[in-house]
Design a protein around this motif. Structure first.
Motif, short mmCIF file in Angstrom:
data_model
loop_
_atom_site.label_atom_id
_atom_site.label_comp_id
_atom_site.label_asym_id
_atom_site.label_seq_id
_atom_site.Cartn_x
_atom_site.Cartn_y
_atom_site.Cartn_z
N UNK A 63 -94.21 67.93 46.92
CA UNK A 63 -93.90 66.50 46.89
C UNK A 63 -92.42 66.24 46.60
N UNK A 64 -91.85 66.99 45.66
CA UNK A 64 -90.45 66.78 45.30
C UNK A 64 -89.52 67.01 46.48
N UNK A 65 -89.79 68.10 47.22
CA UNK A 65 -88.97 68.44 48.37
C UNK A 65 -89.06 67.34 49.45
N UNK A 66 -90.27 66.87 49.68
CA UNK A 66 -90.46 65.81 50.69
C UNK A 66 -89.70 64.56 50.28
N UNK A 67 -89.81 64.20 49.01
CA UNK A 67 -89.11 63.01 48.54
C UNK A 67 -87.61 63.14 48.73
N UNK A 68 -87.08 64.32 48.44
CA UNK A 68 -85.64 64.54 48.61
C UNK A 68 -85.23 64.44 50.08
N UNK A 69 -86.04 65.04 50.95
CA UNK A 69 -85.74 64.97 52.39
C UNK A 69 -85.70 63.52 52.86
N UNK A 70 -86.71 62.75 52.46
CA UNK A 70 -86.77 61.36 52.91
C UNK A 70 -85.63 60.55 52.29
N UNK A 71 -85.33 60.81 51.03
CA UNK A 71 -84.22 60.12 50.36
C UNK A 71 -82.90 60.38 51.10
N UNK A 72 -82.69 61.61 51.47
CA UNK A 72 -81.47 61.99 52.20
C UNK A 72 -81.38 61.26 53.54
N UNK A 73 -82.51 61.20 54.23
CA UNK A 73 -82.54 60.51 55.53
C UNK A 73 -82.27 59.02 55.37
N UNK A 74 -82.77 58.46 54.29
CA UNK A 74 -82.54 57.03 54.03
C UNK A 74 -81.05 56.76 53.76
N UNK A 75 -80.40 57.67 53.05
CA UNK A 75 -78.96 57.52 52.81
C UNK A 75 -78.19 57.54 54.14
N UNK A 76 -78.59 58.45 55.01
CA UNK A 76 -77.95 58.50 56.34
C UNK A 76 -78.14 57.17 57.07
N UNK A 77 -79.35 56.64 56.96
CA UNK A 77 -79.67 55.39 57.67
C UNK A 77 -78.82 54.24 57.15
N UNK A 78 -78.64 54.17 55.84
CA UNK A 78 -77.86 53.08 55.26
C UNK A 78 -76.42 53.12 55.76
N UNK A 79 -75.88 54.34 55.90
CA UNK A 79 -74.51 54.47 56.42
C UNK A 79 -74.42 54.06 57.89
N UNK A 80 -75.53 54.28 58.59
CA UNK A 80 -75.57 54.01 60.04
C UNK A 80 -75.63 52.51 60.32
N UNK A 81 -76.39 51.78 59.52
CA UNK A 81 -76.57 50.34 59.77
C UNK A 81 -76.34 49.54 58.48
N UNK A 82 -75.12 49.62 57.92
CA UNK A 82 -74.89 48.98 56.61
C UNK A 82 -75.14 47.47 56.61
#
Lengths: 420, 420
Positions: free
Chosen positions: B231-250
């Motif tokens: 679960x921890x690894x999945x949460x980190x992966x998704x968190x990382x992807x969300x950070x990328x998304x925020x930079x993409x469409x601020x």
């Protein structure tokens, strides 16, 4: 004629959204005499959709699918639809022009590659043209079963059902009449009621009438249903049985209603008596006002509501006296009475209702037990108050309090009726 | 681990009630890592229930059925349950004593023959003891599949799921972690958004993360989902992807939310800034107040609402000047402004919002087009107003106006945040 409804999307399975689309479709189909025998929510994968379509093949006359028609990659319904019918997707010129126009006029930008995808449909399908959105409805027939795919956006789906699909169904299918009549009873529990009406219930089967019990917050709704060819005859049979029932349980029989609640009956009686109403809501937080205003034409009798959630607002807005709050607590019949009288004066209405309670989970500004609700009703004749305990959880307390308000109003208005 | 949910009752198929039971069960199962692959509503006949149980046999690990456990003749689930397992119904002594006590203490009458029926259960079943009602939950295992039957009364079902069923599941099944994270975007349409994030979307599949688009009133929610053991690894992966998304469409990225709406975010920010709020509602008729009070702890910031549905109530209660109504019409930004200012003063709050509009289907006291809604927002700094047209039908206008209020409040509160 039998139908099944298929809703598509993981959000329906993980509890992220409440499915109201199938509720609308179900009620519309029943109204034209098409019997919904099952509805299912499936994942938005090609496999799940394909297998569900196969399962209903030749088992029902009509399968309505909603959802999964958007332009994005997670939407796979159209692709699956084409594959199920061994068909290919082709550009539909009229849909293309419609999408182009929508993009240019409404969104002020040129049609994109992804938008163009929305204009592709299976080559052999009948289009249900969607004037209010970009994704068209699609209809295809395989052997004994007609499949219809509709967008999941509620107002687009509703538009296509009422304007395109229902006319198609009434034209192409042999339809039976389905009559459902629901009667409200109150003040008697489900099992005691069932004992009292046992013989009457037994008499229904000879007429092929089905009885269902729908208990809800101290009321039990009884639904009589029958399907057949002669709608007038069925209606008469059910009407006759309802008359028998009223004679059997005169103290508990409230009235026939095809709505799910007392609200429509209260609304009707307010109009009949030309009475206006206002509400003062604390623990119900605007729920009573919201339900009244959800009805078309409610402005004829509903003047407004003061949602005085904070204790000080009851003083500032409704003129509840601080010493009454201090003496009796903010959750008390004394405060409910002052609130009802105050809001009646504020909105200058004939009737007012008030609620004050501890919905929980924690106690607020009152030491009264969690779940306690005091209701006040001010009428031209007098102001009455009553206290209930609805237990927990919070959502149940609020819902039960609103129901009780409708029931108390109904009782007042019904007695008023007989006095005229 | 895979599960299916079966809801039983014709009222679900004919559109008489909205099914919220399966929404609750779905979200609870997901939370403990049990994946719901299908849910189905069936008629309350022995045949329909039996066939549905057979269909899921060995296809899923767990089948949860709700409904059809009442004492009356139309409730056939228990009988079907016993037949499916070749079992017979026997009197369960502990359940019998519980029903007897409930009847005597709560309903003040002796236990009847029909009540006694509720204490009969299949001889081999495991009882999920129902402290809050008369019908017990039942659990039985056949080959690879566990079947659970629960009553359909929402608070009884919820009690049994949280107190009895979830502990059983976590003890007896091998569970994966399921992580869903939803992000809100606003101000950009679904297809344009999909184009902007296409490369990012493609990068998700390498990580086995599934993306879903959930459009709703000018907002698009994006849900990322992944199932796995860590679960921890999945949460980190998704968190990382969300950070990328925020930079993409601020400009369009609002924030991560596991709730379905902006309301929780608004509620959180009101608490953070210690700001109080009141609402003046005309066309929304109490919906804004109701949604605010549906949240536990909302009394920290919500003082109350004036639902001034009638035009004269806007004058009487909120002090809107009659000449402004006469000059600009009751549906106007000028009136929305006066309403917001008036209710802010009445409830003595920091912030106030107001709505006035023509929800339809007919025009009310204003000649403004049906669907027009004016919204006012009064803050400590200033009062702003804005006009929208949400088209039709009535229910959509009301829902869209409420959504827009949350969005405008969110924008104000977010900017406030960065200023601190």
């Amino acid at each position: 004629m039998k139908a099944a409804i298929v809703t598509i999307g993981d959000e329906l399975l993980i509890g992220q959204v409440i499915d109201t689309n199938s509720v609308f479709i179900g009620s519309m189909l029943e109204e034209v005499g098409c019997s919904v025998i099952e509805k299912v929510a499936v994942k938005d994968t090609e496999t799940a959709i394909f297998e569900t379509m196969s399962r209903y093949q030749n088992q029902v006359d009509l399968v309505i699918l909603t959802g999964g028609l958007g332009p994005t990659k997670d939407d796979v319904t159209k692709k699956t639809f084409a594959r199920y019918f061994d068909d290919e997707l082709v550009l539909h010129k009229k849909v293309f022009l419609h999408v182009k126009q929508l993009m240019e006029q409404f969104y002020k930008r040129p049609i994109s590659e992804m938008n163009i995808q929305q204009a592709y449909v299976p080559s052999k399908c009948k289009i249900l043209f969607n004037e209010v959105g970009t994704a068209p409805g699609m209809l295809m027939v395989k052997e004994q079963t007609t499949f219809v795919s509709l967008p999941g956006v509620p107002y687009e789906m509703k538009y296509l059902v009422t304007e395109k699909l229902l006319p198609y169904i009434t034209k192409h299918f042999q339809l039976n009449a389905i009559v459902h009549t629901t009667v409200l009873t109150a003040g008697i529990g489900e099992s005691l009621l069932a004992e009292k009406i046992e013989q009457w219930e037994n008499s229904l089967s000879a007429l092929d009438i089905k009885l269902s019990y729908l208990p809800q917050f101290g009321m039990v709704r009884l639904r009589l249903s029958k399907t057949g060819t002669d709608e007038e005859q069925i209606k008469q049979q059910i009407h006759h049985k309802m008359e028998e029932l009223e004679q059997l349980i005169p103290d508990f029989f409230i009235g026939i209603s095809n709505a799910s609640s007392l609200l429509d009956e209260v609304s009707r009686l307010l109009k009949v008596h030309q009475l206006t109403i206002a509400t003062a809501e604390s623990c119900t937080g605007g729920s009573i006002a919201r339900q009244l205003t959800s009805l078309e034409g409610s402005s004829a009798y509903f003047k407004g509501s003061a949602v005085t959630y904070a204790t000080e607002s009851k003083v500032q807005v409704l003129g509840v006296q601080q010493h009454i709050i201090d003496t009796f607590s903010v959750v008390s019949e004394e405060v409910a009475k002052e609130m009802a009288v105050g809001v009646k004066k504020l909105f200058q209405t004939d009737i007012a209702v008030s609620t004050t309670g501890n919905a929980g989970p924690l106690k607020g500004d009152s030491e009264k037990e969690v779940g306690t609700v005091c209701i006040g009703i001010a009428t031209p004749e007098k102001t009455e108050t009553v206290t209930f305990n609805f237990g927990q959880p919070r959502s149940k307390v609020i819902e039960a309090a609103v129901h009780k308000v409708w029931f108390l109003l109904y009782q007042y208005l019904k007695q008023k009726k007989s006095a005229i």
